[in-house]
Design a protein around this motif. Structure first.
Motif, PDB file in Angstrom:
ATOM      1  N   ASP A  88       0.686  -1.293  -0.071  1.00 43.82           N
ATOM      2  CA  ASP A  88      -0.097  -0.008  -0.062  1.00 43.82           C
ATOM      3  C   ASP A  88       0.811   1.311  -0.029  1.00 43.82           C
ATOM      4  O   ASP A  88       0.513   2.505  -0.262  1.00 43.82           O
ATOM      5  N   ARG A  89       2.084   1.148   0.271  1.00 43.35           N
ATOM      6  CA  ARG A  89       3.005   2.251   0.206  1.00 43.35           C
ATOM      7  C   ARG A  89       4.228   1.998  -1.010  1.00 43.35           C
ATOM      8  O   ARG A  89       5.232   1.213  -0.726  1.00 43.35           O
ATOM      9  N   TYR A  90       3.843   2.065  -2.215  1.00 41.02           N
ATOM     10  CA  TYR A  90       4.576   2.044  -3.340  1.00 41.02           C
ATOM     11  C   TYR A  90       5.003   3.300  -4.118  1.00 41.02           C
ATOM     12  O   TYR A  90       4.666   4.484  -3.829  1.00 41.02           O
ATOM     13  N   LEU A  91       6.074   3.106  -4.844  1.00 39.85           N
ATOM     14  CA  LEU A  91       6.662   4.130  -5.647  1.00 39.85           C
ATOM     15  C   LEU A  91       6.177   3.632  -7.209  1.00 39.85           C
ATOM     16  O   LEU A  91       5.968   2.644  -7.395  1.00 39.85           O
ATOM     17  N   THR A  92       6.024   4.774  -8.042  1.00 37.61           N
ATOM     18  CA  THR A  92       5.201   4.321  -9.394  1.00 37.61           C
ATOM     19  C   THR A  92       5.824   5.143 -10.410  1.00 37.61           C
ATOM     20  O   THR A  92       6.195   6.402 -10.101  1.00 37.61           O
ATOM     21  N   ASP A  93       5.965   4.639 -11.557  1.00 43.42           N
ATOM     22  CA  ASP A  93       6.317   5.331 -12.815  1.00 43.42           C
ATOM     23  C   ASP A  93       5.814   4.670 -13.970  1.00 43.42           C
ATOM     24  O   ASP A  93       5.399   3.654 -13.892  1.00 43.42           O
ATOM     25  N   SER A  94       6.316   4.936 -15.164  1.00 43.47           N
ATOM     26  CA  SER A  94       6.203   4.215 -16.436  1.00 43.47           C
ATOM     27  C   SER A  94       6.907   2.942 -16.430  1.00 43.47           C
ATOM     28  O   SER A  94       7.969   2.988 -15.722  1.00 43.47           O
ATOM     29  N   VAL A  95       6.366   2.026 -17.101  1.00 43.79           N
ATOM     30  CA  VAL A  95       7.141   0.721 -17.429  1.00 43.79           C
ATOM     31  C   VAL A  95       8.533   1.071 -17.797  1.00 43.79           C
ATOM     32  O   VAL A  95       9.781   0.518 -17.500  1.00 43.79           O
TER      33      VAL A  95
END
Length: 63
Positions: free
Chosen positions: A37-44
């Motif tokens: 529930d505590r993530y980092l996100t960006d494009s693939v």
């Protein structure tokens, strides 16, 4: 919260486990195993570049 499909945990040793995930919109996610529930996100593409650079030793100075 996005609908994330998480891969099996990737562990260096028993105390350092991470999970990679993707969603249907083409985003990539990284989280500590058990804390999804505590993530980092960006494009693939950005995640792929990060992993490639780490494998190439470009982050060794951080360790």
């Amino acid at each position: 919260m996005p609908d994330i499909t998480w891969e099996a945990p990737f562990c260096q040793d028993a105390s350092n486990c991470f999970r990679f995930g993707t969603d249907s919109d083409g985003n990539a996610y990284i989280a500590v195993d058990g804390e999804e529930d505590r993530y980092l996100t960006d494009s693939v593409a950005a995640l792929r570049a990060l992993i490639r650079d780490i494998k190439a030793g470009k982050a060794d100075h951080l360790l």
